[in-house]
Design a protein around this motif. Structure first.
Motif, PDB file in Angstrom:
ATOM      1  N   GLY A 244      61.859  53.311  91.162  1.00  0.00           N
ATOM      2  CA  GLY A 244      60.632  52.636  91.562  1.00  0.00           C
ATOM      3  C   GLY A 244      60.670  52.290  93.038  1.00  0.00           C
ATOM      4  N   ASN A 245      59.925  51.247  93.423  1.00  0.00           N
ATOM      5  CA  ASN A 245      59.789  50.975  94.850  1.00  0.00           C
ATOM      6  C   ASN A 245      61.074  50.459  95.496  1.00  0.00           C
ATOM      7  OD1 ASN A 245      59.408  48.533  93.407  1.00  0.00           O
ATOM      8  ND2 ASN A 245      58.214  47.632  95.088  1.00  0.00           N
TER       9      ASN A 245
ATOM     10  N   LEU C  15      47.099  38.267  95.636  1.00  0.00           N
ATOM     11  CA  LEU C  15      47.742  38.086  96.934  1.00  0.00           C
ATOM     12  C   LEU C  15      48.479  36.751  96.909  1.00  0.00           C
ATOM     13  CD1 LEU C  15      48.180  39.204  99.799  1.00  0.00           C
ATOM     14  CD2 LEU C  15      46.033  38.122 100.482  1.00  0.00           C
ATOM     15  N   ASP C  27      63.494  40.813  98.339  1.00  0.00           N
ATOM     16  CA  ASP C  27      63.345  41.175  96.927  1.00  0.00           C
ATOM     17  C   ASP C  27      62.083  40.555  96.338  1.00  0.00           C
ATOM     18  OD1 ASP C  27      65.735  42.651  96.917  1.00  0.00           O
ATOM     19  OD2 ASP C  27      66.916  40.835  96.573  1.00  0.00           O
ATOM     20  N   ALA C  29      59.332  40.033  97.963  1.00  0.00           N
ATOM     21  CA  ALA C  29      58.222  40.875  98.434  1.00  0.00           C
ATOM     22  C   ALA C  29      58.139  42.160  97.615  1.00  0.00           C
ATOM     23  CB  ALA C  29      58.402  41.194  99.922  1.00  0.00           C
ATOM     24  N   ASN C  30      59.282  42.800  97.395  1.00  0.00           N
ATOM     25  CA  ASN C  30      59.247  44.071  96.671  1.00  0.00           C
ATOM     26  C   ASN C  30      58.895  43.893  95.201  1.00  0.00           C
ATOM     27  OD1 ASN C  30      59.555  46.181  98.519  1.00  0.00           O
ATOM     28  ND2 ASN C  30      61.747  45.795  98.735  1.00  0.00           N
ATOM     29  N   VAL C  31      59.313  42.784  94.590  1.00  0.00           N
ATOM     30  CA  VAL C  31      58.968  42.604  93.178  1.00  0.00           C
ATOM     31  C   VAL C  31      57.469  42.343  93.028  1.00  0.00           C
ATOM     32  CG1 VAL C  31      59.195  40.113  92.691  1.00  0.00           C
ATOM     33  CG2 VAL C  31      60.036  41.784  91.040  1.00  0.00           C
ATOM     34  N   LEU C  33      55.164  43.622  94.983  1.00  0.00           N
ATOM     35  CA  LEU C  33      54.552  44.946  95.106  1.00  0.00           C
ATOM     36  C   LEU C  33      54.767  45.754  93.822  1.00  0.00           C
ATOM     37  CD1 LEU C  33      55.587  45.610  98.802  1.00  0.00           C
ATOM     38  CD2 LEU C  33      53.246  45.448  97.952  1.00  0.00           C
ATOM     39  N   ALA C  34      55.931  45.576  93.199  1.00  0.00           N
ATOM     40  CA  ALA C  34      56.255  46.334  91.985  1.00  0.00           C
ATOM     41  C   ALA C  34      55.309  46.005  90.833  1.00  0.00           C
ATOM     42  CB  ALA C  34      57.701  46.062  91.570  1.00  0.00           C
ATOM     43  N   GLY C  36      52.193  44.974  91.076  1.00  0.00           N
ATOM     44  CA  GLY C  36      50.779  45.182  91.374  1.00  0.00           C
ATOM     45  C   GLY C  36      50.169  44.121  92.263  1.00  0.00           C
ATOM     46  N   SER C  38      50.473  41.562  95.931  1.00  0.00           N
ATOM     47  CA  SER C  38      50.830  41.743  97.338  1.00  0.00           C
ATOM     48  C   SER C  38      51.414  40.447  97.874  1.00  0.00           C
ATOM     49  CB  SER C  38      49.587  42.082  98.173  1.00  0.00           C
ATOM     50  OG  SER C  38      49.039  43.311  97.770  1.00  0.00           O
ATOM     51  N   PRO C  39      52.439  40.545  98.715  1.00  0.00           N
ATOM     52  CA  PRO C  39      53.079  39.352  99.261  1.00  0.00           C
ATOM     53  C   PRO C  39      52.628  39.041 100.687  1.00  0.00           C
ATOM     54  CG  PRO C  39      54.506  41.239  99.576  1.00  0.00           C
ATOM     55  CD  PRO C  39      53.204  41.765  99.014  1.00  0.00           C
ATOM     56  N   ILE C 253      63.931  45.810  89.794  1.00  0.00           N
ATOM     57  CA  ILE C 253      62.618  45.906  90.450  1.00  0.00           C
ATOM     58  C   ILE C 253      61.951  47.240  90.097  1.00  0.00           C
ATOM     59  CG2 ILE C 253      61.418  45.943  92.680  1.00  0.00           C
ATOM     60  CD1 ILE C 253      63.587  44.047  93.753  1.00  0.00           C
ATOM     61  N   ASP C 254      62.756  48.291  90.088  1.00  0.00           N
ATOM     62  CA  ASP C 254      62.222  49.612  89.703  1.00  0.00           C
ATOM     63  C   ASP C 254      61.594  49.564  88.305  1.00  0.00           C
ATOM     64  OD1 ASP C 254      63.114  50.703  92.063  1.00  0.00           O
ATOM     65  OD2 ASP C 254      64.781  51.825  91.179  1.00  0.00           O
ATOM     66  N   TYR C 257      58.287  48.090  88.457  1.00  0.00           N
ATOM     67  CA  TYR C 257      57.366  49.056  89.077  1.00  0.00           C
ATOM     68  C   TYR C 257      56.816  50.037  88.038  1.00  0.00           C
ATOM     69  CZ  TYR C 257      55.877  52.688  92.442  1.00  0.00           C
ATOM     70  OH  TYR C 257      55.159  53.599  93.168  1.00  0.00           O
TER      71      TYR C 257
END
Lengths: 273, 273, 273
Positions: A244-245, C15, C27, C29-31, C33-34, C36, C38-39, C253-254, C257
């Protein structure tokens, strides 16, 4: 052929001072190492001034700015300009708050950056004093598409000419202009938007490419943008079932680590308008 | 046989307070978890003092220092010293700026660290008041090689004796000395230099190893250095086609996560001089 | 069936403004995004106020707080409350220092959070003014097990009712209560404790789930907790020989996602008490 600019970077190296946000700073450091450059980070004003002096380039990113780091940015820019260092500005979130908008504008008023790189919302805010940014992503209405490409090219050329600075607008289509010509770059993948910090990484890459190619600033900027985009494509092609991301983040940097000028030339897709 | 020190760490645990740079702090936290220790981070002076008090060791890293975190470092050191906690200093970038050099020196004047760990440039700056550091990497002229090894051993022994502190100098060849003997360690891979923060991770590991092995500080420091180096070798051996420095970063920490004393003993390569 | 809350999040987006520690912020931020969302991150008071205004939710995490970011937290909370935004508090390390304990308590006195999420030590400290936290991990004596589950459920229900806020206590067994019912969730793996920041990621997820499901706050919180736990299970099942906690971090996190509501429903394990 822009691969030569990456090869020069690997050959010459580049020490980049980054005053950047704490969200993506680790990736910024690793992407600089991946492309053959070296990172240093210092934001306390007293420290920032001296650290800038020993570097070749300065990368200013205003995400997670605070009163102290803003002062660090100004002090570092002053020293970098005095020493004629490469200077790159990434106005993260300009338009999203007055502090960010004003900091970006004040920095640009006071200092001559070599490259200003942002998404279309951020650049429009800087150019016009209007518009709004939704977080750090481009406003959907502001997306550059094939339909509004001609207008977007006109906009970036005018703005770059007006401020006498290379401007890079990133998105699904990336534009890079020095006011005379405009490179239209279509590398990259939309999934890169699901990885935090690819934009921050690109700003650092631009600084590194320019330090290693000071006489070809426009082409070096284009090479940096293409490097990031091609890495996004290679990284995606290396994704496996279940990835994933978070894994994609690493695969993009890995792709830069393994890229040479030849690979960049084979992957780069751009037109000059 | 140094593997026992890693086994002790996994058995006893170690709670480490880290005042460290924001570039590599996440990796520092994960490497501590990987080796069986636990991380806490606090740099606001008021907070740092109390957090230190509940920990077993204090790891001070001066990368990205600022006025407030410097105060936090002093307050934490004072409390840690009062409580006879393990104290480790990583003088990142000493020699690169006055603020960093002076902060490292002032900390060492005021407090008795158990271990000071840096690259050869940084340690030379602390020892001599001279030299320069290129970013956070060792000056090439200062590289420890087979040719200057005898001199380097003499240097580290003298300095360790003078300050009555274990000194670790890292590079392609790592040296660890308490002033009497000097361990010459040749684990690791040069590609580790392409991963940001392996040095910062090592400082945290040293703190953890010493907390779990307080009566064997020299050997525990050597064990920590070997752990990092062996992990670099194992991690590299697990790299696949297309992997680069971002994946390597994870593979190094992963290797520590999976390492036991037996594996460390099989991999560790050192001589005592 | 809680999968719908994840599907809503992917459909509606969210958001999230995060004032969070610099250890795990990437992490977080990425979670976001994962899943759906936004951070955005901003902690300078002046900036935090405006950034909060453009977001849908505010995630406050008091790890690595400092005087300036504490002020940022209060200013952001005030604006978020005024705008009736979703507000989540993660009192990292409450009980470990007065500054953390008092900051968490003061925030809760002044503002009405939608969810307060911590480990059992942290929540007990907030509830009782007593107890201690060992770093950021739950005190072993405070572990929720099958043996003390009935008492723990009584505790969380009483506390959630008293403060009229959804409370989530995480550990091997996770509890989520609004004061009336209590969800007992047994997803997750103990190895998640070897990855820094899974707790911080969860707080951000909770904020995102609530923004996308404002009329089902309790169920959305449960969905977020289950998402993290199921991701921990999927991520672990994707681990290969040689992988450790650094790779596990990415695999979790993947997994988020790649997760949809259907997968979440198949994996979520909870009882309502």
């Amino acid at each position: 052929m822009i691969g030569i600019y990456l090869d020069n970077l690997r050959k010459n190296g580049a020490l980049i001072h980054n005053i950047t946000n704490y969200v993506t700073v680790n990736d910024v450091a690793n992407v600089l190492l991946a492309c053959g450059a070296s990172p240093v980070m210092a934001d306390e004003p007293e420290d920032a001034k001296e650290i800038t002096a020993i570097c070749g380039g300065l990368n200013i990113n205003i995400g997670t700015l605070n009163t102290n780091t803003i002062e660090g940015m100004f002090v570092a820019c002053e020293k970098a300009q005095e020493l004629k260092h490469i200077m790159v500005l990434d106005p993260v979130g300009a338009g999203a708050s007055k502090l960010r908008t004003n900091t970006a504008r004040d920095l640009m008023k006071k200092f001559k950056f070599d490259v200003v790189k942002g998404n279309v919302s951020e650049i429009k805010v800087l150019a016009s004093g209007e518009g709004g940014a939704k977080g750090v992503d481009a406003d959907i209405n502001d997306k550059i598409t094939k339909d509004n490409l001609v207008k977007a090219i006109e906009f970036i050329k005018n703005y770059a000419k007006k401020i006498n600075t290379i401007v890079a607008i990133t998105g699904e289509i990336d534009l890079v202009s020095d006011g005379n010509s405009c490179y239209v770059i279509t590398n990259g993948r939309k999934e890169m938007g699901k990885v935090t910090g690819t934009g921050c990484q690109l700003s650092a890459l631009i600084a590194a490419f320019l330090v290693a190619n000071p006489d070809k600033k426009l082409e070096a900027t284009v090479a940096a943008v293409c490097t990031m985009g091609v890495a996004g494509e290679i990284g995606w092609s290396n994704m496996e079932c279940g990835d994933g991301n978070a894994t994609y983040r690493d695969r993009i940097i890995d792709a830069i680590y393994n890229m040479d000028g030849n690979r960049l030339d084979r992957g780069a897709i751009y037109e000059i308008k």
